[in-house]
Design a protein around this motif. Structure first.
Motif, short mmCIF file in Angstrom:
data_model
loop_
_atom_site.label_atom_id
_atom_site.label_comp_id
_atom_site.label_asym_id
_atom_site.label_seq_id
_atom_site.Cartn_x
_atom_site.Cartn_y
_atom_site.Cartn_z
N LYS A 81 4.94 2.06 -12.30
CA LYS A 81 4.62 3.66 -12.20
C LYS A 81 4.64 3.69 -10.59
N LEU A 82 3.49 3.06 -10.10
CA LEU A 82 3.39 3.41 -8.78
C LEU A 82 4.49 3.27 -7.73
N TYR A 83 5.47 2.08 -8.88
CA TYR A 83 6.39 1.74 -7.12
C TYR A 83 7.93 2.46 -7.16
N GLN A 84 7.71 3.43 -8.78
CA GLN A 84 8.83 4.06 -9.18
C GLN A 84 8.65 6.05 -7.97
N ALA A 85 7.53 5.79 -8.38
CA ALA A 85 7.60 7.26 -7.80
C ALA A 85 7.33 7.55 -5.94
N GLY A 86 7.44 6.08 -5.55
CA GLY A 86 7.66 5.90 -4.43
C GLY A 86 5.60 5.43 -3.17
N THR A 87 4.45 5.44 -5.06
CA THR A 87 3.58 5.07 -3.91
C THR A 87 3.15 4.20 -3.86
N ALA A 88 3.50 3.03 -3.87
CA ALA A 88 3.77 1.97 -3.66
C ALA A 88 3.72 1.42 -1.93
N LYS A 89 4.02 1.85 -1.21
CA LYS A 89 4.65 2.41 0.07
C LYS A 89 3.57 3.18 0.47
N ILE A 90 3.14 3.93 -0.01
CA ILE A 90 1.34 4.42 0.60
C ILE A 90 0.49 3.82 0.20
N LEU A 91 0.63 2.99 -0.56
CA LEU A 91 -0.51 1.73 -0.38
C LEU A 91 -0.28 0.79 0.23
N SER A 92 0.75 0.53 0.43
CA SER A 92 0.90 -0.32 0.91
C SER A 92 1.24 -0.61 2.70
N ASP A 93 1.73 0.89 3.63
CA ASP A 93 2.22 0.81 4.82
C ASP A 93 1.21 0.91 5.55
N MET A 94 1.87 -0.11 6.55
CA MET A 94 0.48 -0.74 7.50
C MET A 94 -0.14 0.71 7.99
N ASN A 95 0.22 0.89 8.97
CA ASN A 95 -0.59 2.08 9.91
C ASN A 95 -0.85 3.58 9.09
N ASN A 96 -0.90 4.25 7.43
CA ASN A 96 -1.20 5.14 7.57
C ASN A 96 -1.38 5.18 5.92
N GLY A 97 -1.07 3.62 4.85
CA GLY A 97 -1.85 3.31 3.53
C GLY A 97 -3.08 3.44 3.64
N PHE A 98 -3.04 3.62 1.98
CA PHE A 98 -4.44 4.26 1.66
C PHE A 98 -5.54 2.89 2.10
N ALA A 99 -4.56 1.17 2.02
CA ALA A 99 -5.64 0.31 2.29
C ALA A 99 -5.69 0.06 3.61
N TYR A 100 -4.84 0.15 4.38
CA TYR A 100 -5.70 1.02 5.70
C TYR A 100 -6.46 1.63 5.93
N LYS A 101 -6.53 2.91 5.23
CA LYS A 101 -7.24 3.44 6.03
C LYS A 101 -8.84 3.06 5.04
N ILE A 102 -9.13 2.46 4.54
CA ILE A 102 -10.33 1.75 3.92
C ILE A 102 -10.64 1.40 4.42
N PHE A 103 -9.31 0.23 4.89
CA PHE A 103 -10.18 -0.74 5.44
C PHE A 103 -10.62 -1.03 6.82
N SER A 104 -9.51 0.29 7.66
CA SER A 104 -10.11 0.35 9.08
C SER A 104 -11.78 1.71 9.11
N THR A 105 -11.50 2.03 8.20
CA THR A 105 -12.81 3.01 7.80
C THR A 105 -14.60 1.93 7.47
N PHE A 106 -13.74 0.60 7.15
CA PHE A 106 -15.71 0.27 6.73
C PHE A 106 -15.10 -0.81 7.70
N PHE A 107 -14.17 -1.42 8.58
CA PHE A 107 -14.23 -2.98 9.38
C PHE A 107 -13.94 -2.35 11.16
N GLY A 108 -13.01 -0.68 10.90
CA GLY A 108 -13.01 -0.14 12.61
C GLY A 108 -11.83 -1.14 13.36
#
Length: 108
Positions: A81-108
């Motif tokens: 479902k994530l892949y089909q909706a295009g959400t996987a790119k949002i999650l894995s984008d290295m500059n603007n993705g969800f994982a990047y934002k969480i990682f940069s928030t905690f480990f800045g």
């Protein structure tokens, strides 16, 4: 927002109770099997409490294989479902993705 693995499950149950099986499946592919699993499980509890006997013997509810396979199926559908909706790119984008934002928030 990002869907959760169980998104659509309640609407799937409601459609199933109304007798609309195709809509139930369209809301969540595992809505009908999950509903039937709950139904059998609670029927088993009801029979045990009121009749003091296990008329239904389903030991697969306690087995690790059942739980692991269910988790894998839900995970597979969720990632599809994530892949089909295009959400996987949002999650894995290295500059603007969800994982990047969480990682940069905690480990800045």
């Amino acid at each position: 927002g990002i869907d959760c693995p169980g998104c659509g499950m309640t609407r799937s149950f409601i459609s199933l109770l109304r007798g609309d099986f195709l809509t139930s499946i369209s809301y969540h592919i595992f809505g009908i099997p999950t509903f039937l699993g709950f139904l059998v499980y609670y029927l088993k509890i009801f029979l045990r409490v009121f009749f003091k006997n296990d008329f239904i013997r389903f030991d697969f509810f306690k087995k690790e294989i059942f739980l692991i396979s269910t988790a894998l199926l839900f995970s597979t559908v969720y990632f599809f479902k994530l892949y089909q909706a295009g959400t996987a790119k949002i999650l894995s984008d290295m500059n603007n993705g969800f994982a990047y934002k969480i990682f940069s928030t905690f480990f800045g």
